[in-house]
Design an enzyme around this catalytic site. Sequence first.
Site, PDB file in Angstrom:
ATOM      1  N   CYS A 430       1.045  -0.986  -0.451  1.00  0.00           N
ATOM      2  CA  CYS A 430       0.517   0.033  -0.038  1.00  0.00           C
ATOM      3  C   CYS A 430       1.197   1.019   0.074  1.00  0.00           C
ATOM      4  CB  CYS A 430      -0.963  -0.151   1.536  1.00  0.00           C
ATOM      5  SG  CYS A 430       0.387  -0.040   2.818  1.00  0.00           S
ATOM      6  N   HIS A 474      -2.581   0.226   7.364  1.00  0.00           N
ATOM      7  CA  HIS A 474      -2.006   1.157   5.865  1.00  0.00           C
ATOM      8  C   HIS A 474      -1.809   2.499   5.016  1.00  0.00           C
ATOM      9  CE1 HIS A 474      -4.395  -0.134   2.029  1.00  0.00           C
ATOM     10  NE2 HIS A 474      -5.213   0.880   2.593  1.00  0.00           N
ATOM     11  N   ASP A 490      -8.481   5.435  -1.806  1.00  0.00           N
ATOM     12  CA  ASP A 490      -7.783   4.414  -1.208  1.00  0.00           C
ATOM     13  C   ASP A 490      -7.096   3.670  -3.306  1.00  0.00           C
ATOM     14  OD1 ASP A 490      -6.422   2.296  -0.618  1.00  0.00           O
ATOM     15  OD2 ASP A 490      -7.768   1.429   1.154  1.00  0.00           O
TER      16      ASP A 490
END
Length: 675
Positions: A430, A474, A490
């Site tokens: 991520c 994250h 995202d």
Amino acid sequence: MSLRQTLASLPRDARDTLFLLAVIAWVIAPQAGHLPLWTSALAAGLLLWRGWLAWTARPLPHRWVLLALLALAVGATLVTHRTILGREAGVALVVVLLALKTLEARARRDALVIFFLGFFTMLSNFFFSQSLPTAVAMLIALLGLLTALVNAHMPVGRPPLAQSLRTAGTMALLGAPIMLALFVLFPRMAPLWGMPGDTLSARSGLSGSMQVGSIAQLALDDSVALRVRFEGPGNAAPPQSQLYFRGPVLSQFDGREWQATTLPGALNWSGRMAPPADLQVQGEPVRYAVTLEPQKRPWLMVLDATPDKPTLTGMGAFMTPELQWLSTRPLTDVVRYSAVSYPQFRHGPQRSTAQLRALTDLPPGFNPRTLALAQELRASPAVASGGTLALIDAALQRLRTGGYQYTLEPGVYGEHTADEFWFDRKAGFCEHIASAFVVLMRAAGAPARIVTGYQGGERNPVDGYWTVRQSDAHAWAEVWAPERGWVRVDPTGAVSPGRIGQFQRLQAPRGVLGEAMGAMISPGMAQRLRATWEALNNHWNQWVLNYTQSRQLDLLKALGFESPSWQDLVRALAGLVGAAALIGALWTLWERRQHDPWLRLLAQVRQRLARAGLTLPDSTPPRTLAAQARAHFGPSADALCAWLLQWEQSRYAPGSASTTHLAALRRQLRTLRWP
């Protein structure tokens, strides 16, 4: 000869010394991970040396040898910690002193010093961890030290360690009510002590900065970061795709590393942050309680967005303009707080400002191909007419269709991290994806920043709490759009939709032990055992570690106090302890006067004889009991008669009545063959 037989043949002093050394090793072992390597090695060597001396019956070393070792330990502590005071240095020195003291235990006074040093070292384990396994290990250590202490007060004969253990267990059980009263009523105070570069591999988790491309392999850390209990019917939680727990916001980029930036004027002289710009919430709120594990950071993890201060006992909290909640001091213990969040919200200025324009800055000389890609996207008709939102859609579409992968092993990136992601490797976790996305947005002229935190979680079916792990750490993006403010994006969800929606995690490769356990235990059974263990740990955190002063005062309110204070706690505790001491004294006095343990043992013999058919008055002396038993049962009562005569001699002979003789008679009675 077996090891058990060898230990049984040792002299009592050697046996007791080896037992005490084993207990000390058990006390010190949990601290090995917190002590310098030399401290653990020196303590282990000293204990092994003392054990060898006891096993071979050799004399203890000369005092000058011990003084030299002490000087070496103090010098090494000074070199390592620059002091002999403080938590780390003090504990290291106490551990070495405890091990050294075992080498000069020549008198009973030395043994008592060892015992009390052992108790202090046992307590020092809680300086580093208050977890349930630590508490269980220290409970075992407490029983071991009490057993050794009881055994040291039995100088005559060779009492078995099991007998001393039973006595120690009885002492612990008798002291348990007082311990419980102290835990419940002793006024809670602030902690008495305080807490003062990445490699090519790392473990997942939350950090205050993000260095992109320097980690070749990421191992998933399954340790618990926080637990959440949602309020409402059935403890229903929002969808997993909405579970974004906000942490540090990173807006400063040097080409390799993202860091948080303190906005000018955010912190006023009162120590409180200015309110975030134009935060607007709508829809139904989500109410929940968080149990946050120690992280040595001031971050209070809450869901986006939380306009009001979380209910936090014992410390202050404030919000930054980036919507991050912070406590007024680092969190070094388990912390519990309640919060109310609104998944539907808007925040940020509606028009461009100087601060927003600063969030389009990029370091010169980095990622030229990404800069060219940004200009290409900006010049496309769809983006030119649709603005920032169309730019976001175009970048996400490229991630969906460009063959990009979400992986734990992206390899080490070079100087131009965004270029490598967009055009060469097309793989990363991520942080790579979020960083490349934000660089692209900034290159296209859209203010953007990275938000780190935790996303998702899993519900524990045993206790209903949601568990958020370090592997759930994250990074996502926020892009500013005119008339909309900050928009959460995202990009990892575009590469791997299961990472966000269905919450499908990548699994780190299991080692040899993991493969062996997987072959022995079914996945379903392992999951149930894990859920049960984590629920047990959660109860420990909720009812023991988070038993705060407010809960104490709530208890007093339930007991009838109108407006309780800590003075009421002291009075209640003093009254309870005083009453317990008075009851114990009265019981001891009555026990001594009415229930002589010698007479109770003789009464057991009379009861057994009565069941066998020989009933005699309670006033019958033991010698008469022996004669009547021989006359009634014949030669089969010879062993019983010998026991009765031995009881009489042990009880009434001058200086012979002792607990050791009484315990020996009890053991003989249990093995006696009755007529």
